[in-house]
Design an enzyme around this catalytic site. Structure first.
Site, PDB file in Angstrom:
ATOM      1  CG  HIS A  38      -0.407   0.255   2.531  1.00 15.52           C
ATOM      2  ND1 HIS A  38      -0.097  -0.749   3.418  1.00 15.52           N
ATOM      3  CD2 HIS A  38      -0.104   1.407   3.168  1.00 15.52           C
ATOM      4  CE1 HIS A  38       0.381  -0.228   4.532  1.00 15.52           C
ATOM      5  NE2 HIS A  38       0.380   1.087   4.409  1.00 15.52           N
ATOM      6  CG  ASP A  68      -0.031  -4.115   2.786  1.00 13.28           C
ATOM      7  OD1 ASP A  68       0.103  -3.524   1.700  1.00 13.28           O
ATOM      8  OD2 ASP A  68      -0.063  -3.519   3.879  1.00 13.28           O
ATOM      9  N   GLY A 149       4.038   6.847   8.117  1.00  6.81           N
ATOM     10  CA  GLY A 149       5.405   6.941   7.629  1.00  6.81           C
ATOM     11  C   GLY A 149       6.238   5.735   8.024  1.00  6.81           C
ATOM     12  CG  ASN A 150       6.971   4.355  11.953  1.00  2.31           C
ATOM     13  OD1 ASN A 150       6.396   4.902  12.886  1.00  2.31           O
ATOM     14  ND2 ASN A 150       8.266   4.497  11.744  1.00  2.31           N
ATOM     15  CB  SER A 151       3.392   1.801   6.347  1.00  2.00           C
ATOM     16  OG  SER A 151       2.246   1.724   7.147  1.00  2.00           O
ATOM     17  N   GLY A 212      -5.638  -9.589 -24.918  1.00  2.00           N
ATOM     18  CA  GLY A 212      -6.813  -9.690 -25.779  1.00  2.00           C
ATOM     19  C   GLY A 212      -8.048 -10.184 -25.059  1.00  2.00           C
ATOM     20  CD  GLN A 214     -14.777  -6.673 -24.821  1.00  2.00           C
ATOM     21  OE1 GLN A 214     -15.870  -6.727 -24.268  1.00  2.00           O
ATOM     22  NE2 GLN A 214     -14.644  -6.401 -26.113  1.00  2.00           N
TER      23      GLN A 214
END
Length: 311
Positions: A38, A68, A149-151, A212, A214
């Site tokens: 993340h 994660d 910020g520590n993540s 190729g 959808q």
């Protein structure tokens, strides 16, 4: 580097800021850095600031949204002179041997203001945290302060070994903040696999390879509602496209490309921008068999957009 996303909801305290990382490996040409998925999700330009305040560009080598975790790389040739003397590969420990009450240190980039260190103990093991419909299991809980910020930073034991990757802080008016980290032993193999991948950058549109199909996004809410995997639901395969010449089938759900998470069409298209026409990719897909989904690995040789249009 990067911006936060993922596990944000009222009780999980994360704000848009810089993240942290751990140097986990090196080869002759580059350093590999582990962080949270993340932290780097949806980023286009990554810049690493090292402990000596020098900076260098980086690219994502691999990421796994479910676990994660991600691995990014920095070319040694992009490092400034003297940086080698200030950095080294971290020692990885064994999180399976952790016990409640052991001392731990959380290292990171709290509030995006540079190197920070907090101290605490292992409060609990094998914890589960849920946020925005996503569930993270087998987490280490600690009372060491883990702030925005520590993540992606390191949770270290008394021996100086990395035993976890800091992930989030749980905060409500009812409790003191609780920090959580991903046990390093549970993701060691994934990080090694990503470290060995080729570092890729976007190729020109004329060179880009296409499958190729959808597809329809199956997000976490739909996946839970209909009891199906999260990823890209293949509702149509273009005639004579690469997918039509492979074992891929309509109604399959694509969840990974070359081991990297695919949570929707944006992920799939973003990854394909790094591959040239003629290259082969391995898709991890889930196919309904009766009442349950079975995992399959399918190889597809990509074609150019021009070739698809000619068809």
């Amino acid at each position: 580097f990067g911006g936060f996303g993922g596990l944000d909801q009222p009780q999980v305290y994360e704000t848009p800021t810089a993240g942290s990382g751990i140097i986990i490996a090196e080869d002759d040409d580059e350093f590999m850095i582990a962080t949270n998925n993340h932290v780097v999700a949806d980023t286009k330009d990554l810049v690493i600031t090292f402990c000596d305040d020098t900076t260098a560009p980086a690219v994502v080598k691999g990421r796994d949204a479910e676990k994660d975790v991600a691995v990014i790389s920095v070319k040694k040739s992009d490092l400034e002179e003297g940086t080698y003397d200030n950095i080294e590969v971290a020692k990885v420990g064994d999180s399976d041997s952790l016990r409640v009450g052991e001392w731990v240190v959380a290292i990171g980039n709290a509030l995006g203001e540079g190197l920070s260190v907090t101290v605490g103990v292992v409060s609990a093991l094998d914890k589960t945290m849920e946020a925005e419909g996503q569930v993270a299991n087998n987490l280490i809980q600690t009372d060491a302060a883990i702030n925005p910020g520590n993540s992606g930073g390191a949770l270290i034991n008394e021996k100086g070994e990395v035993i976890g990757i800091n992930e989030a802080k749980y905060a409500t008016t009812a409790v003191e903040g609780m920090g959580f980290a991903i046990p390093i032993s549970s993701v060691k193999d994934v990080l090694n696999d990503f470290s060995n991948l080729e570092a890729r950058e976007e190729v020109s549109e004329e060179e880009q390879g296409y499958i190729g199909i959808q597809g329809q996004n199956i997000d976490s809410q739909m996946a839970e509602m209909y009891d199906m995997p999260q990823g890209v639901y293949v509702f149509k395969i273009v005639d004579k496209a690469p997918a039509a010449n492979s074992e891929l089938k309509e109604k399959d759900v694509i969840t990974k490309l070359d081991g990297q998470s695919v949570t929707g069409m944006d992920d799939l298209q973003s990854l394909l921008k790094q591959y040239k026409s003629g290259e082969k990719v391995k898709l991890t897909v889930y196919r309904l068999n009766g009442e349950s989904y079975e995992e399959h690995e399918i190889e597809v040789e990509l074609a150019s957009k021009a070739m698809l249009e000619e068809e």
